[in-house]
Design an enzyme around this catalytic site. Structure first.
Site, PDB file in Angstrom:
ATOM      1  N   LYS A  64     -49.956 126.203  16.424  1.00 46.33           N
ATOM      2  CA  LYS A  64     -50.243 125.048  17.280  1.00 46.33           C
ATOM      3  C   LYS A  64     -51.696 125.104  17.718  1.00 46.33           C
ATOM      4  O   LYS A  64     -52.253 126.185  17.918  1.00 46.33           O
ATOM      5  CB  LYS A  64     -49.345 125.089  18.536  1.00 46.33           C
ATOM      6  CG  LYS A  64     -49.217 123.765  19.235  1.00 46.33           C
ATOM      7  CD  LYS A  64     -48.176 122.870  18.569  1.00 46.33           C
ATOM      8  CE  LYS A  64     -48.079 121.534  19.247  1.00 46.33           C
ATOM      9  NZ  LYS A  64     -47.027 120.699  18.643  1.00 46.33           N
ATOM     10  N   GLY A 166     -44.044 107.543  24.903  1.00 41.59           N
ATOM     11  CA  GLY A 166     -45.161 107.563  23.956  1.00 41.59           C
ATOM     12  C   GLY A 166     -44.669 107.267  22.548  1.00 41.59           C
ATOM     13  O   GLY A 166     -43.692 106.539  22.354  1.00 41.59           O
ATOM     14  N   VAL A 168     -43.206 109.180  20.148  1.00 43.31           N
ATOM     15  CA  VAL A 168     -41.882 109.660  19.748  1.00 43.31           C
ATOM     16  C   VAL A 168     -40.774 108.855  20.442  1.00 43.31           C
ATOM     17  O   VAL A 168     -39.826 108.394  19.801  1.00 43.31           O
ATOM     18  CB  VAL A 168     -41.753 111.168  20.074  1.00 43.31           C
ATOM     19  CG1 VAL A 168     -40.308 111.629  20.001  1.00 43.31           C
ATOM     20  CG2 VAL A 168     -42.618 111.976  19.141  1.00 43.31           C
TER      21      VAL A 168
HETATM   22  P1  NAD Z   1     -47.527 110.799  23.284  1.00 42.83           P
HETATM   23  O1  NAD Z   1     -48.793 111.271  23.878  1.00 42.83           O
HETATM   24  O2  NAD Z   1     -47.563 109.625  22.377  1.00 42.83           O
HETATM   25  O3  NAD Z   1     -46.448 110.493  24.424  1.00 42.83           O
HETATM   26  C1  NAD Z   1     -46.257 111.238  25.560  1.00 42.83           C
HETATM   27  C2  NAD Z   1     -46.029 110.259  26.697  1.00 42.83           C
HETATM   28  O4  NAD Z   1     -45.584 110.963  27.856  1.00 42.83           O
HETATM   29  C3  NAD Z   1     -47.283 109.485  27.100  1.00 42.83           C
HETATM   30  O5  NAD Z   1     -47.025 108.096  27.085  1.00 42.83           O
HETATM   31  C4  NAD Z   1     -47.582 110.020  28.502  1.00 42.83           C
HETATM   32  O6  NAD Z   1     -48.186 109.048  29.341  1.00 42.83           O
HETATM   33  C5  NAD Z   1     -46.209 110.395  28.981  1.00 42.83           C
HETATM   34  N1  NAD Z   1     -46.170 111.353  30.094  1.00 42.83           N
HETATM   35  C6  NAD Z   1     -46.943 112.450  30.308  1.00 42.83           C
HETATM   36  N2  NAD Z   1     -46.576 113.076  31.439  1.00 42.83           N
HETATM   37  C7  NAD Z   1     -45.548 112.361  31.957  1.00 42.83           C
HETATM   38  C8  NAD Z   1     -44.737 112.494  33.114  1.00 42.83           C
HETATM   39  N3  NAD Z   1     -44.913 113.503  33.963  1.00 42.83           N
HETATM   40  N4  NAD Z   1     -43.747 111.585  33.322  1.00 42.83           N
HETATM   41  C9  NAD Z   1     -43.564 110.565  32.464  1.00 42.83           C
HETATM   42  N5  NAD Z   1     -44.314 110.373  31.347  1.00 42.83           N
HETATM   43  C10 NAD Z   1     -45.285 111.261  31.103  1.00 42.83           C
HETATM   44  O7  NAD Z   1     -46.891 112.070  22.526  1.00 42.83           O
HETATM   45  P2  NAD Z   1     -45.691 112.101  21.496  1.00 42.83           P
HETATM   46  O8  NAD Z   1     -46.243 112.342  20.142  1.00 42.83           O
HETATM   47  O9  NAD Z   1     -44.759 110.980  21.738  1.00 42.83           O
HETATM   48  O10 NAD Z   1     -44.980 113.467  21.922  1.00 42.83           O
HETATM   49  C11 NAD Z   1     -44.073 113.536  23.006  1.00 42.83           C
HETATM   50  C12 NAD Z   1     -43.411 114.905  23.030  1.00 42.83           C
HETATM   51  O11 NAD Z   1     -42.734 115.124  21.778  1.00 42.83           O
HETATM   52  C13 NAD Z   1     -44.382 116.089  23.172  1.00 42.83           C
HETATM   53  O12 NAD Z   1     -43.764 117.122  23.917  1.00 42.83           O
HETATM   54  C14 NAD Z   1     -44.602 116.532  21.743  1.00 42.83           C
HETATM   55  O13 NAD Z   1     -44.997 117.886  21.660  1.00 42.83           O
HETATM   56  C15 NAD Z   1     -43.218 116.325  21.198  1.00 42.83           C
HETATM   57  N6  NAD Z   1     -43.152 116.188  19.748  1.00 42.83           N
HETATM   58  C16 NAD Z   1     -43.905 115.254  19.110  1.00 42.83           C
HETATM   59  C17 NAD Z   1     -43.785 115.119  17.730  1.00 42.83           C
HETATM   60  C18 NAD Z   1     -44.530 114.065  16.965  1.00 42.83           C
HETATM   61  O14 NAD Z   1     -44.196 113.841  15.790  1.00 42.83           O
HETATM   62  N7  NAD Z   1     -45.478 113.358  17.558  1.00 42.83           N
HETATM   63  C19 NAD Z   1     -42.910 115.946  17.013  1.00 42.83           C
HETATM   64  C20 NAD Z   1     -42.160 116.887  17.711  1.00 42.83           C
HETATM   65  C21 NAD Z   1     -42.283 117.002  19.073  1.00 42.83           C
END
Ligand code: NAD
Length: 339
Positions: A64, A166, A168
């Site tokens: 990571k 976000g 996902v």
């Molecule tokens: P992203 O940045 O698109 O979305 C995250 C969202 O969470 C944002 O809209 C942000 O404003 C919001 N957020 C942050 N803190 C917050 C809080 N305290 N309360 C409410 N909302 C809050 O990221 P993503 O790619 O959607 O990833 C989301 C999660 O999924 C992460 O933990 C990431 O590690 C995990 N993940 C992502 C992927 C991927 O393919 N992108 C794969 C596996 C796991």
């Protein structure tokens, strides 16, 4: 650790395990308060990637990257290219992609400096946005848990409370809405909430979401949200979401189990993104194959639920066992030298 004062980059790459193949994991950009906090996050996330790829049956290890900074104000071309040079120094031991705070376009910039990038746009020969398959896999995991909880895997009419909306979460929500589930979301970003509203998702306050009465609580923001405080607030039957490292400590998985809340281990059901990325490594990307493999998350989740039931253990432990068994098995072969 890497620091480049010229571009303002301060970042960390953690490689946890390469038994199964090169380490792979996204680049997260987040305004960590200290280097220690960023390091702890990188280490935890890289371990989760090892378990994720192992459980998903992929030939990838766990790694990571984290960049310390605010992606909305500090993400410049120079900073990303400098990050690409850092990734390149590892010679392919670490393959990067997107995570919180980074998007597909950023990968194109990073790619200017290193080949060790996966998940580039399909028009550039990559496998595209990882969050699409991640969303599908989470939805499949939710359905397997629904079958365990309610005897049928339909999510029609079920209430899903999403923490974070976000990339996902919004892709997961597409499937949920298509099946006529009732979706609620909380986010700290107005842009994310606008997107939620435009999809027909009902918006609730950030503080309300963990304690909201619902069928499924879906952590889709950052990790550590299932902890000794929030577990008491939960009023759901299933915890299943996309965020990595949802459990603050391993004991929290046990507490959920004892409270009778079904927990879908995060690394098991959010593996769709890395499954998609793996489908472009060393072969021509085939979206259908990636989709089929992602849909198998349903069976993996069902297997973990069955192990949990049979051995009277938490799903968190059962999923760890699944991943650790594969690592131990392949390590036996890797111990033998081959030219
Ligand atoms: P992203 O940045 O698109 O979305 C995250 C969202 O969470 C944002 O809209 C942000 O404003 C919001 N957020 C942050 N803190 C917050 C809080 N305290 N309360 C409410 N909302 C809050 O990221 P993503 O790619 O959607 O990833 C989301 C999660 O999924 C992460 O933990 C990431 O590690 C995990 N993940 C992502 C992927 C991927 O393919 N992108 C794969 C596996 C796991």
């Amino acid at each position: 650790m890497y620091s480049d004062p010229e571009t303002g980059l301060r970042g960390i790459i953690a490689i946890h395990d390469t038994t199964l193949g090169p380490s792979c994991g996204g680049t997260r950009m987040w305004p960590y308060e200290s280097e220690a906090e960023a390091l702890a996050d990188a280490l935890r996330l890289s371990q989760a990637m090892t378990y994720k790829s192992a459980a998903a049956g992929l030939n990838l290890g766990g790694g990571k990257g984290v960049i310390i900074g605010d992606s909305r104000t500090q993400k410049t071309e120079a900073l990303l290219r400098s990050w690409g040079r850092f990734v390149d120094t590892l010679g392919g031991r670490y393959l990067t992609t997107t995570d919180v705070g980074t998007v597909g376009r950023d990968l194109e910039t990073i790619r200017q400096e290193t080949q060790h990038v996966v998940g580039l746009d399909v028009t550039l020969g990559g496998s595209g946005d990882t969050s699409i398959m991640t969303g599908l896999g989470i939805y499949m995991g939710m359905k397997a848990c629904a079958s365990e909880a309610w005897g049928a895997d339909s999510l029609r009419g079920r209430t899903v409370a999403m923490q974070g909306f976000g990339k996902v979460a919004s892709h997961t929500a597409e499937h949920l809405l298509e099946e006529d589930a009732r979706v609620f979301a909380a986010d700290i970003s107005e842009g994310a909430l606008d997107r939620a509203r435009s999809m027909g998702v009902q918006v609730v306050g950030v503080d309300e979401i963990p304690g909201m009465e619902c069928d499924i609580f879906a952590p889709c923001a950052l990790g550590g949200v299932i902890n000794h405080k929030t577990i008491k607030q939960l009023r759901c039957q299933i915890v299943a979401g996309g965020a990595n490292n949802q459990l603050a400590t391993p004991e929290d998985g046990e507490t959920l189990h004892h409270r009778g809340i079904i927990y879908a281990p995060d690394f098991l059901i959010n593996a769709g993104g890395v499954i998609n990325a793996a489908a472009e490594i060393g072969q021509t990307y085939n979206p259908e194959r990636a989709r089929q493999q992602t849909e198998r998350i349903y069976e993996k989740m069902a297997e973990v639920l069955a192990t949990s039931r049979k051995n009277e253990m938490s799903t968190a432990k059962a999923a760890n066992m699944l991943a650790e068994a594969r690592l131990a098995s392949v390590r036996k072969v890797r111990g033998i030298y081959r030219k």
